[in-house]
Write an enzyme that holds these catalytic residues in place. Structure first.
Site, PDB file in Angstrom:
ATOM      1  N   ARG B   7      56.040  85.096  46.699  1.00  0.00           N
ATOM      2  CA  ARG B   7      57.185  85.811  45.824  1.00  0.00           C
ATOM      3  C   ARG B   7      58.349  84.985  45.576  1.00  0.00           C
ATOM      4  O   ARG B   7      58.948  84.676  44.807  1.00  0.00           O
ATOM      5  CB  ARG B   7      57.365  87.273  46.308  1.00  0.00           C
ATOM      6  N   GLU B  55      58.520 102.160  35.188  1.00  0.00           N
ATOM      7  CA  GLU B  55      57.617 101.113  35.067  1.00  0.00           C
ATOM      8  C   GLU B  55      56.836 101.128  33.738  1.00  0.00           C
ATOM      9  O   GLU B  55      56.575  99.979  33.301  1.00  0.00           O
ATOM     10  CB  GLU B  55      56.655 100.962  36.100  1.00  0.00           C
ATOM     11  N   ASP B 114      55.718  99.373  55.148  1.00  0.00           N
ATOM     12  CA  ASP B 114      55.755 100.545  54.042  1.00  0.00           C
ATOM     13  C   ASP B 114      54.472 101.484  54.086  1.00  0.00           C
ATOM     14  O   ASP B 114      54.412 102.625  53.750  1.00  0.00           O
ATOM     15  CB  ASP B 114      56.080  99.825  52.740  1.00  0.00           C
ATOM     16  N   ARG B 164      54.242  89.436  49.827  1.00  0.00           N
ATOM     17  CA  ARG B 164      55.461  89.743  50.416  1.00  0.00           C
ATOM     18  C   ARG B 164      55.592  88.551  51.491  1.00  0.00           C
ATOM     19  O   ARG B 164      56.832  88.094  51.634  1.00  0.00           O
ATOM     20  CB  ARG B 164      55.352  90.976  51.058  1.00  0.00           C
TER      21      ARG B 164
END
Ligand SMILES: Cc1ncc(C[n+]2csc(CCOP(=O)(O)OP(=O)(O)O)c2C)c(N)n1
Ligand SMILES: [Mg+2]
Lengths: 273, 311
Positions: B7, B55, B114, B164
């Site tokens: 990313r 989105e 998460d 990530r």
């Protein structure tokens, strides 16, 4: 005003488009008459009086854009495009048939003049926003017109898109709400009421105008108002009659997605003279 | 070894691309700091559009930009891009073959803490099934940048899967990447390890360990999941007679499935799929999750021994 916009000529064109819709649906044996017939005057006015388009060059970059977010009204759009010269009228009889350029719902890759493939309700709105945003970014003066159904606005995406259009001050975007009061399962207010729609769009930051969606002078006035409105998009809430012009189809939810048989089609055509 | 998250590389690549091509616009859905599109926003604020937490509308708006001649890159977490907006991708983008690039970050288990709600483990499967969609899964920062440029250079919808966590850089620079081509990173004759994304580094590690134990493993980096390099995959199956796939994705519908389809039709050989075994993930540190869910060099190595035995 009547003379200025050539109203009687527009009425003649609108009548022909209604006839084409009935003929196409009879020939196809399926399709959506109700929401096609309620949209005829708006589409006729846009393509015959308002929008800068070139049927010989459908992709002309300077053109105004129209997106039929309620894609099931494709028969109305196809008839108008054919009448306007985007493709031969005879082709209307291929609607919904194998290998046809006229799909059950509009397909931008197949039909000249179709700006966006639609059919999944709610999606055309966001696409119209994108085209309008690009127009602003490029400082182009084309305008984007959009048509939504009053059942369609139950979709969450519609409200995402409404918020974004106002947030980005898309005054080059003009939307029509085909407020015919019906969706598939019955009256919009009974199935899942989006009312009060005018207040909702106002609250979302839109300029809102209410008109009789079958009156050419009112359509014109509303568009003129939208063009003068700066800093926000305009929602034209067009009061319409689903199935308009064919007595037995008017205000009947059952005629949302049913094609007439030969006898019914003849009866309809006899009324459309 | 130098490490960078794909990313991060994406964010930097966007800035370079934006300088080269004024038609590039970028959309995000309130995650620009995480997806790294904020790099582009800082340099080209007028070409950056935050669409808020919406989105479906972001994807549709990107379609409109493409119709108007722009090259939109739309970014958010992979789970939301491909899940929440799937039908918008299908009907507003893929069906009309619009020139939209969906660059989604935080794919796979390495999202970490998460947890499962944010871990995209089906995105390759969803995107791969769409007609006309190109699906790219870069394995390192260099390849991520090249994938971004390759996507921008082609006309049509592209899904770019980004991660990530920082991953080792396996490539030198240079214009190597080509859509539709697999890359042989290591020669080998006994078994082929086909990997994408973060699992490429693991496959290389596994191949090294196998070599120390006398097993010669070929390693193919399959960054282009669609179109898939059928020729290179069939050649590997013929020459090594055993295949292991490795991906940070469900074993259903991703690289493993794609390779299995090719082998079944062209050259059936023993094969195993290293991936997430049809379960959801959970919270944890990325490495803990990879260990727990069987996505390490050790797992690839074990699978290699099993397929070799079946030859
Ligand atoms: C996303 C989506 N859900 C459901 C449908 C099926 N559908 C087609 S038309 C329609 C009703 C539309 O009602 P409205 O927007 O009021 O259209 P109109 O009355 O103008 O025909 C539905 C539910 C669809 N096309 N797309
Ligand atoms: Mg209605």
């Amino acid at each position: 005003m009547e003379q200025m916009i050539g109203e009687s000529e527009l009425h003649t064109t609108a009548r022909q488009i209604r006839r084409d819709i009935i003929t196409m649906l009879l020939e196809a044996g399926s399709g959506h008459p109700g929401g096609s017939l309620s949209a005829v005057e708006i589409l006729t006015y846009l393509y015959f009086r308002e929008m800068k388009v070139d049927p010989a060059d459908p992709q002309w970059p300077g053109r105004d854009r129209f997106i039929l977010s309620k894609g099931h009204a494709g028969p109305a759009l196809f008839s108008v495009l054919a009448e306007r010269g985007f493709f031969p009228r005879e082709e209307l009889l291929t609607f919904r048939k194998i290998d046809s350029r006229l799909q059950g719902h509009p397909d931008m890759r197949k039909t000249p003049g179709v700006e966006m493939s639609t059919g999944s309700l709610g999606q055309g709105f966001s696409v119209a926003n994108g085209i309008a945003l690009a127009g602003k970014l490029d400082k182009k003066d084309y305008r984007v017109f959009l048509m939504l159904g009053d059942g369609e606005i139950e979709e969450g995406q519609v409200w995402e898109a409404s918020m974004a259009a106002a947030h980005y001050k898309l005054d080059n975007l003009t939307a029509f709400l085909d407020h015919n009061g019906l969706q598939i399962d019955g009256p919009v207010t009974e199935v899942m009421s989006p009312e009060p729609v005018a207040d909702k769009f106002k609250a979302f930051g839109w300029e809102v105008v209410k008109i009789d969606g079958h009156s050419f002078p009112e359509i014109r006035q509303a568009i003129d108002h939208a063009k003068k409105t700066q800093g926000k998009p305009t929602m034209i809430i067009a009061e319409t009659v689903k199935g308009r012009g064919v007595s037995f189809m008017e205000n009947e939810a059952g005629w949302h997605g049913a094609a007439p048989n030969r006898e019914q089609a003849e009866k309809a055509l006899a009324e459309l003279v | 070894m130098e490490k960078i998250a794909t990313r991060e590389a994406y964010g930097k690549a966007l800035v370079k691309l934006g300088a080269q091509n004024p038609q590039v616009v970028v959309l995000d859905a309130d995650l620009s700091k995480s997806t790294k599109t904020n790099n582009f926003q800082k340099v080209y604020p007028e070409r950056f559009f935050n669409m808020g937490i919406a989105e479906q509308n972001m994807i549709g708006t990107a379609a409109g930009f493409a119709i108007a001649g722009k090259i939109p890159f739309a970014s958010t977490f992979a789970v939301f891009a491909t899940g929440r907006a799937f039908e918008q991708i299908r009907n507003s983008i893929a069906y009309s073959r619009l020139n939209v690039k969906i660059a989604a970050t935080h794919a796979g288990l390495t999202v970490g803490e998460d947890g499962a709600s944010h871990q995209a483990i089906l995105d390759i499967s969803l995107m791969r099934s769409l007609p006309d969609m190109t699906v790219l899964v870069p394995c390192d920062g260099v390849e991520a940048e090249q994938a971004v440029f390759a996507a921008a250079a082609m006309d049509g919808p592209v899904y770019i899967r980004l991660g990530r966590s920082a991953v080792p850089i396996l490539h030198a620079g240079g214009d190597r990447f080509a859509i539709g081509k697999g890359e042989e990173l290591r020669q080998g004759a006994d078994v082929s390890l086909l990997a994408c994304g973060i699992m490429v580094a693991e496959a290389l590690k596994a191949a090294e360990e196998l070599e120390a134990e006398g097993v010669s493993a070929r390693v193919l980096n399959i960054a282009s999941i669609k179109p898939l390099d059928v020729e290179t995959i069939v050649k590997a199956a013929r020459e090594t007679g055993a295949i292991v796939t490795a991906e940070e994705h469900s074993i259903i519908g991703g690289l493993g499935s794609a390779v299995a389809e090719v082998l079944a039709e062209h050259c059936p050989v023993p094969m195993e799929r290293v991936g997430i075994k049809d379960v959801f993930g959970e919270s944890g540190k990325p490495q803990e999750l990879l260990d727990k869910y069987g996505l390490t060099a050790k797992d690839i190595k074990a699978a290699a021994y099993r397929v070799i035995k079946k030859k």
